[in-house]
Write a protein that holds these residues in place. Sequence first.
Motif, PDB file in Angstrom:
ATOM      1  N   VAL A  70       0.838  -1.193   0.000  1.00 52.39           N
ATOM      2  CA  VAL A  70       0.000   0.000   0.000  1.00 52.39           C
ATOM      3  C   VAL A  70       0.876   1.246   0.000  1.00 52.39           C
ATOM      4  O   VAL A  70       1.838   1.334   0.764  1.00 52.39           O
ATOM      5  N   THR A  71       0.545   2.199  -0.866  1.00 52.53           N
ATOM      6  CA  THR A  71       1.243   3.491  -0.837  1.00 52.53           C
ATOM      7  C   THR A  71       0.237   4.587  -1.163  1.00 52.53           C
ATOM      8  O   THR A  71      -0.960   4.348  -1.161  1.00 52.53           O
TER       9      THR A  71
ATOM     10  N   GLY B 272       2.046  12.740   0.238  1.00 49.65           N
ATOM     11  CA  GLY B 272       2.950  11.639   0.533  1.00 49.65           C
ATOM     12  C   GLY B 272       2.582  10.930   1.835  1.00 49.65           C
ATOM     13  O   GLY B 272       1.708  11.389   2.576  1.00 49.65           O
ATOM     14  N   VAL B 273       3.259   9.834   2.107  1.00 47.20           N
ATOM     15  CA  VAL B 273       2.872   8.967   3.220  1.00 47.20           C
ATOM     16  C   VAL B 273       2.831   9.700   4.560  1.00 47.20           C
ATOM     17  O   VAL B 273       1.805   9.752   5.239  1.00 47.20           O
TER      18      VAL B 273
ATOM     19  N   THR C  56       5.871   9.891  -4.350  1.00 49.78           N
ATOM     20  CA  THR C  56       5.861   8.675  -3.538  1.00 49.78           C
ATOM     21  C   THR C  56       5.634   7.451  -4.418  1.00 49.78           C
ATOM     22  O   THR C  56       6.403   6.482  -4.377  1.00 49.78           O
TER      23      THR C  56
ATOM     24  N   ALA D 175      10.848   2.060   6.314  1.00 46.02           N
ATOM     25  CA  ALA D 175      10.466   3.465   6.166  1.00 46.02           C
ATOM     26  C   ALA D 175      10.781   3.969   4.763  1.00 46.02           C
ATOM     27  O   ALA D 175      10.078   4.804   4.228  1.00 46.02           O
TER      28      ALA D 175
ATOM     29  N   GLN E 245      -5.264  11.926   5.480  1.00 42.58           N
ATOM     30  CA  GLN E 245      -5.664  11.448   4.160  1.00 42.58           C
ATOM     31  C   GLN E 245      -5.342   9.980   3.957  1.00 42.58           C
ATOM     32  O   GLN E 245      -5.819   9.358   3.020  1.00 42.58           O
TER      33      GLN E 245
ATOM     34  N   GLY F  74      -3.050  13.273  -3.350  1.00 41.76           N
ATOM     35  CA  GLY F  74      -1.708  13.618  -3.798  1.00 41.76           C
ATOM     36  C   GLY F  74      -0.772  14.022  -2.676  1.00 41.76           C
ATOM     37  O   GLY F  74       0.114  14.844  -2.876  1.00 41.76           O
TER      38      GLY F  74
ATOM     39  N   ARG G 128       1.758   3.431  12.477  1.00 46.76           N
ATOM     40  CA  ARG G 128       0.735   3.605  13.504  1.00 46.76           C
ATOM     41  C   ARG G 128      -0.665   3.208  13.022  1.00 46.76           C
ATOM     42  O   ARG G 128      -1.582   3.121  13.815  1.00 46.76           O
TER      43      ARG G 128
ATOM     44  N   SER H  70      11.297   3.002   0.786  1.00 48.61           N
ATOM     45  CA  SER H  70      10.991   1.913  -0.138  1.00 48.61           C
ATOM     46  C   SER H  70      12.242   1.355  -0.812  1.00 48.61           C
ATOM     47  O   SER H  70      12.224   0.257  -1.348  1.00 48.61           O
TER      48      SER H  70
ATOM     49  N   ALA I  76       3.030  12.904   5.493  1.00 46.05           N
ATOM     50  CA  ALA I  76       2.125  14.043   5.624  1.00 46.05           C
ATOM     51  C   ALA I  76       0.670  13.577   5.568  1.00 46.05           C
ATOM     52  O   ALA I  76      -0.193  14.151   6.232  1.00 46.05           O
TER      53      ALA I  76
ATOM     54  N   GLN J 119       4.802  23.934   9.307  1.00 40.48           N
ATOM     55  CA  GLN J 119       5.196  22.960   8.300  1.00 40.48           C
ATOM     56  C   GLN J 119       4.680  23.300   6.911  1.00 40.48           C
ATOM     57  O   GLN J 119       3.619  22.864   6.494  1.00 40.48           O
TER      58      GLN J 119
END
Lengths: 469, 441
Positions: free
Chosen positions: A357-358, A390-391, A364, A451, A399, A388, A433, A453, A393, B290
């Motif tokens: 899963v990504t 990344g993981v 990413t 962490a 999201q 859109g 998490r 890829s 964030a 951020q």
Amino acid sequence: MKINSPLEAYKFLPATNCGECGEATCMAFAAHLIDRSHKLTDCKPILEEKFKKKYEELDALLAPEIREVEIGVGDKIAKIGGDDVLYRHKLTFFNQTQFAYDVTDSMDEKDLVERVNYIQDFKKFYVGNFLTVDMIAVRCTSKDPAKFAAAVKKVIETTDLPIILCSFDPAVLKAGLEASKGRNPLLYAANKDNWKEVGELALEYDVPVTLFAPDDLDMLKTLAKTFAAMGTEKLVLDPGTYPTGKQLKKTFTNFIKVRRAGIDGDREIAYPIMAVPFTAWMAHDDPVSASYWETVVASVFTIKYGDIMILHSTEPYAMLPELHIRDTIYTDPRKPVTVDPGMYKVGEPTADSPVLVTTNFALTYYTVESDIASNKIDCFLWAIDTDGIGVEAAVAGGQLTAEKIKKGIEESGFDLKKDTTHNTVVIPGLAARLQGDVEDATGANVMVGPADSGRIPGWMEKNWPPQKK
Amino acid sequence: MTKKMKLSQLSDMLQDLNVESLEGVTIEGDIELNITGGGGLNPALAYAIGSEISQISLHMANIGRILGFPAEQLFASAFGMAEAPQAGQLPTSPKIQELLASKFEVAKVDNWKNPIQEVTLGATSGDGGSRKSTVTIGGENALPYYFDAEMPHRNYVTMDVFDMPIGMAKAVKGNYEDVINDPAEWAKKVVRDFNADMVTIHLISTDPLINDTPAKEAAKVVEDVLQAVDVPIVIGGSGNPEKDPEVLEKAAEVAEGERVLLASASLNLDYERIAKAAMDYGHNVLSWTQLEINAQKELNRKLMKQCNVPRERIVMDPTTAALGYGLDYAYTNMERIRLAGLMGDDELTFPMSSGTTNAWGAREAWMVSSPLNQDSDWGPREYRGPIWEIVTGLALSLAGNDMFMMMHPTSVQVLKEITQTLYGSIESEEIDITNWIGAEV
Ligand code: B12
Ligand code: SF4
């Protein structure tokens, strides 16, 4: 661009809302003309004879402030210039800086061919594409037109990349032009001494030409005005790139001034600008220091308005950051770079293959996909719709959640229990998490991957297939 | 009255004229030639037009002759020759013999009216501290290094020191192996050997998920560092939002009067406590958000209005993403913040700091080679890493960043060299580039 609201562009359009351009209304199309995501020629009706006048008027109004100049021919043709703004967030910068790497006519033929091949083959995977460099600059160091012609000939036999012919001697340039007929090379350079002859060559061979007036903006503008009067606007401006100290500061000031004047509407100087970070090699003897400094100067002028540059170092530690800083500055800030959410098969996955899963953030997704594919790992890869992001964030911003992952997998019609033998999902290490939640939501076993890829191959060796509990 | 007509119409008309019937014909008004078609004149078109015009003038001359005017004499004298011009040759474009002089001018930006706040870091004995010198950042009236207004202060580099050994890229680690267990020695080393303007002590061992070092013990390390070096310092927590307020409070207390920079106040922790610690013990606050301009405004506003932090004690960190990993966001975020500040947004007129060390997170900086076999060779990583950190910092320096938190000595040296060059304080031998093409390299 002389207009800045869709309304102003709309006035010139046929106003039929025919939809041929792919937009529902002429007004919508007008908005895309202003943000430069459509070309006027995408509206076929306006090309009809009866709209000719309006077409021409609008076309002139839409023309970018900085003229666009083409170098080379065919697939590899390079466009430079064409900008309308001083800051990328105001629109975007168009036509990314073109990087030309030098060869000389004193090089031995074998070395020359090898270097040209290295330059044209250099590539770095990034966000679904390969970053590559663009041109070959042939420097005349022999002072001999025949030698120069021979080197130019060898270069164009070896590559389709556009070329720059570098000499201040019109006889040498002529020999180069003869040797590269039909390739639309860039001439480098006309200066205050040779301008008449070089200007005539540019006109005779109908090629773009660089004007060189080191640290003399009056002369640079004078040359540009003169060349325009002679009949060519296919011009590139080189205000001189001094490599160090106060001279470099002055160079920086000159670049800012020239671009600002052009964007502010001074047509006489509104041409693409050339930087020559190569000169770093005139200030440093040690090749690592020279390479570093050249990369630094190249980065400054990629960010601040260099449209094309001539470089020497082909060390990867110079080329990689150069390519990336260019991408950084020329990425369109208006569009989030995404891939379509959904399931992607990498290689030829079977029921035994892992399910990963990504997110659908392009950076990413492509990083992960290429890490897996290039290591010949067959798997199912889900790009979850995270808008859109990344993981890390997306986990922080909500999201990327267990529900989203469940929904993403189910919507592609995939049944973890039936379609795999292991009923297992691998989530990114940075989404660790979510492990428990995903287990609850999908009823599958959830493994936490590494962490980064890039480490998936090693991780797979240790952890795949999963131990039966 | 001006009458527009196409060239072809004119020549057709004249072609059709029967010379015998010219009696009484008058040509009224100016005849303007309206040449349509986009772009400039290409040589073929110019030739065609030239030929048409010549044809027309011949007709006209004929008319003139009929009217009794000696047209052929006029032609001969106009062209300065007796014989007719050679036909069939492409005329070249008008030869320009002299340069057409033009003067370059450009205006200064007129809406940068709001100066950036000046912030001083560190305090000397005269000001109740023990630093030998202080560092002042900010004060700009223009984008960095721009000619519109002199930049009052150069950029500064504060080098990272950690209160425990941490994972580092190989190229970085090599420089610190001898001091990795001793923050005070580490701090000394970066000032003495690597020319750091300042030192940042990161109290990461305080993170409950790492060593959970008590705040009091961590504060001891701050005292050691203040003893070891006499440059201004930055104190960083572990980033744990629960623990950081306590850690930074204790650190602020032991550093009383030294005007350190407390890193950081952020929206996801109790920023009031951090702000209060700074006020109570005479320090500055790093306002960290951020990559979001509105979040930055919000936090700055809260620090000023809610926590009463004076303007001259706020520095911003709008977040640094590495080259290739979000630098496009980070660059534009900073540039927009700086431009907004210069144009009058008082919630954004603060000097900025960048965690440039983040560049080492990019795989291009630390991996031995590309994980992709289609990629060209990435070359030695010892050289790739430092330049990744340099280019990341350099881009942000152009976006308005004032202060850099960095790790690799080479990166620090080169970044200082380029930023100070653009700032205008680096003297070097002049180089003549007029004949650079022939340079032997
Ligand atoms: C760019 C960025 C942003 C951009 C995001 C742009 C985008 N399209 O994603 C913006 C400005 C929008 C942003 C916003 C926020 N961000 Co942000 N952001 C970053 C930044 C600088 C880089 C992230 C990135 O793009 N990395 C590169 C990509 C490729 O990494 P990736 O997606 O993680 O993929 C890698 C791995 O996860 C792994 N991987 C991926 N898929 C898979 C799959 C499998 C199976 C495996 C095994 C591995 C794997 O391999 C990939 C390559 O290494 C980081 C800091 C940093 N330097 O890392 C902070 C960071 C991620 N952001 C953070 C935060 C908190 C936020 C915000 C919540 C801040 C806020 N208060 O507004 C918002 C949330 C926005 C939202 N979700 O709506 C935090 C997250 C902290 C945490 N751990 O919870 C970070 C770490 C900064 C920090 N130190 O605090 N951010
Ligand atoms: S194609 Fe042209 S006329 Fe038709 S809707 Fe689009 S803009 Fe309007």
